[in-house]
Design a protein around this motif. Structure first.
Motif: not given
Lengths: 310, 240
Positions: A9-12, A49-52, B237-240
């Motif tokens: 999972r990346y942030y930016g 499932g909150v973040l992809s 928001r799920r992808w950011s």
């Protein structure tokens, strides 16, 4: 069965977790360990499932988090560190609302509420407004909300943070109950708690999994290379000697009364037979050589500081 | 079902808290004050002119109320952490947005209905048609719907309710001022910008009791467009 495969999972452009893989069987309680910023919360949020995920897969009983997110959300219960609660609602009304949000019918919710109230030890509090509950009871309401829809996987982020000792014992009992027939994933900074509650540990560091196994298995991994040494001599001189010794990978000073000095020492392999005589030859009187007794803490420190690979 | 569940919860939150009542009370007070000072206090006027002025003032207070009612919709969920309940539920993002829109519109409709005593006074003491009143209220609800959607979009962008209200207020203000901008631009921008004007181009017909379909289409489009944007923000928001 919950299977996490090569989760990234990346942030930016910054990777927060990279290539994390592990499995949790039904009925198993697994602890997620790591320093702040290790990627524990991100991992949990992706699982919930909150973040992809940027890449990789998470499957719960064969259902993929990306392919069928709604189906997956029905199989997962997630309790973040601060329980999400509508404070103006009563406990029963909130649990009913949470159950319906998870897709339960009114009849199912009505049948299920007494069960989760009992499971979270909330008897007698059903009609109390949440804003009037203590922190400990709010955590329990959070647990009840997490399992209202009978999920296959329960994810608890720091479930005992902020609880007093009595509440911790209660919560431990609640968590053990949750493990019956479910997979449970817990993150906690309180290593003793993880040690008491979990069957197995997954250690994250810098967004990567660096170790996985039971506490005993992880102890064995470090037991051959980490020792605690107490000698007669000056603390500063002893530390300086350790740092200059090529056999020593890391050393962490310990506080002992003068005229003694002590340190936890990580060696480059199981070379204790060669190393200990060298201490004596350097003029330090060897008083005690032992394996660390606070095992989980030593495992955690050892794994995160050396960046050992699983 | 999910939409109604979320709408019911949000409506309960409005009614359990102080802010919903405070906004309604303030807007009703302002409406009454403006009605007395300007609509009734300007000497002899035809009844339909008084009603027209009432709708003129009510349009402003309705837009203000919509922005104030919606500023909490998403912002409060995020600051209190309850957004996670929605994010971990098997509910589509558009359903969450639609539920919150319905709740805010429910409150706005209640507020609008509570102002009906003023047109009723004109109706009893003067001579206005029921159709004029009905069309005027339809216009208020259409304008309120568009402003509610803009408010929801603002609330989806910010954690702070104040920031959300300021942003939404600026967007609403910009859309109102489009009519001024249209007067200093050259064709074909004149027509395009004039069409975007939230009040001047579309609401004045409702004030006069004229039902204009194109105005309803415009308010419907603004509502749909901003609800769609809110949904996209939520998904993002799920992808950011």
């Amino acid at each position: 069965m919950i299977e996490v495969r090569e989760l990234t999972r990346y942030y930016g452009h910054t990777p927060v977790i990279e290539g994390v893989s592990f499995k949790i069987a039904r009925g198993e309680i697994v602890g997620l360990l790591g320093l702040n910023g290790a990627g524990k919360t991100t991992t949990m949020r992706v699982l919930a499932g909150v973040l992809s995920p940027s890449s990789g897969s998470v499957t719960v009983d064969g259902t993929d988090v990306v392919g069928a997110p709604d189906d997956l959300k029905r199989r997962i219960g997630f309790l973040p560190e601060t329980p999400p609660q509508y404070e103006d609602m009563t406990v029963a009304a909130f649990l009913a609302h949470a159950g319906k949000l998870k897709g339960m019918s009114s009849a199912d919710v009505k049948r299920r509420i007494p069960e989760v109230v009992a499971q979270a030890h909330l008897e007698g509090r059903e009609n109390q407004v949440i804003s009037t509950l203590s922190h400990g009871y709010r955590k329990r309401v959070g647990v009840a909300q997490t399992v209202i829809h009978n999920p296959s996987l329960v994810i608890l982020d720091e479930p005992i943070s902020g609880l007093d000792p009595v509440q911790i014992v209660e919560m431990r009992r609640v968590i053990r109950n949750l493990g019956e027939g479910r997979a449970v994933l817990i993150s906690s900074h309180i290593l003793n708690e993880i040690s008491q509650t979990c069957d197995r540990l997954v250690v994250l560091h810098g967004g990567r999994k660096i170790a996985e196994g039971t506490e005993a298995e992880l102890t064995r991994r470090l037991g051959d290379t980490r020792i605690v040494i107490t000698v007669r001599g000056g603390q500063q001189e002893f530390e300086a000697w350790l740092q200059a010794n090529p056999r020593v990978e890391h050393c962490f000073p310990r506080v002992v009364p003068a005229p003694f000095a002590s340190a936890i020492v990580d060696l480059h392999g199981d070379i204790r037979e060669q190393f200990i005589p060298e201490i004596a030859a350097a003029g330090f009187g060897v008083r005690l050589v032992e394996v660390p007794d606070d095992e989980l803490e030593e495992i955690f420190l050892g794994l995160t500081r050396t960046g050992a690979t699983a | 079902m999910n939409v109604l569940l979320i709408a019911r919860r949000d409506l309960a939150a409005y009614l359990h808290g102080v802010s919903g009542y405070a906004i309604i009370a303030a807007v009703l007070f302002l409406d009454g004050l403006l009605f007395n000072a300007f609509a009734l206090g300007r000497g002899a006027q035809y009844s339909h002119e008084v009603l027209q002025q009432f709708f003129y003032f009510a349009s402003g207070t309705t837009m203000t109320a919509a922005v104030l009612l919606t500023m909490r919709s998403f912002a409060e969920e995020r600051t209190q952490g309850t957004q996670l309940l929605l994010d971990t539920a098997p509910i589509a993002d558009w359903q969450i947005v639609a539920g919150k829109y319905l709740a805010a519109m429910g409150m706005l409709t209640l507020l609008t209905l509570l102002t009906m005593y003023m047109p009723a006074l004109i109706f009893v003491n003067g001579k206005v048609s029921v159709a004029h009143v009905a069309v005027g209220y339809l216009g208020l609800l259409a304008l309120g719907s568009a402003t509610t959607a803009i408010g929801l979009f603002g609330s989806s962008l910010f954690r702070s309710q104040v920031a959300a209200a300021i942003f939404s207020g600026v967007v609403v203000g910009a859309l109102i001022l489009c009519w001024l901008l249209s007067e200093i631009t050259d064709p074909p921008f004149t027509d395009v910008i004039a069409y975007m004007a939230l009040y001047d181009k579309h609401f004045t017909a409702f004030e006069k009791g004229r039902l204009v379909t194109s105005a309803l289409v415009y308010y419907g489009s603004v509502t749909f467009g901003f609800l769609l944007l809110s949904t996209r923000v939520h998904e993002g928001r799920r992808w950011s």
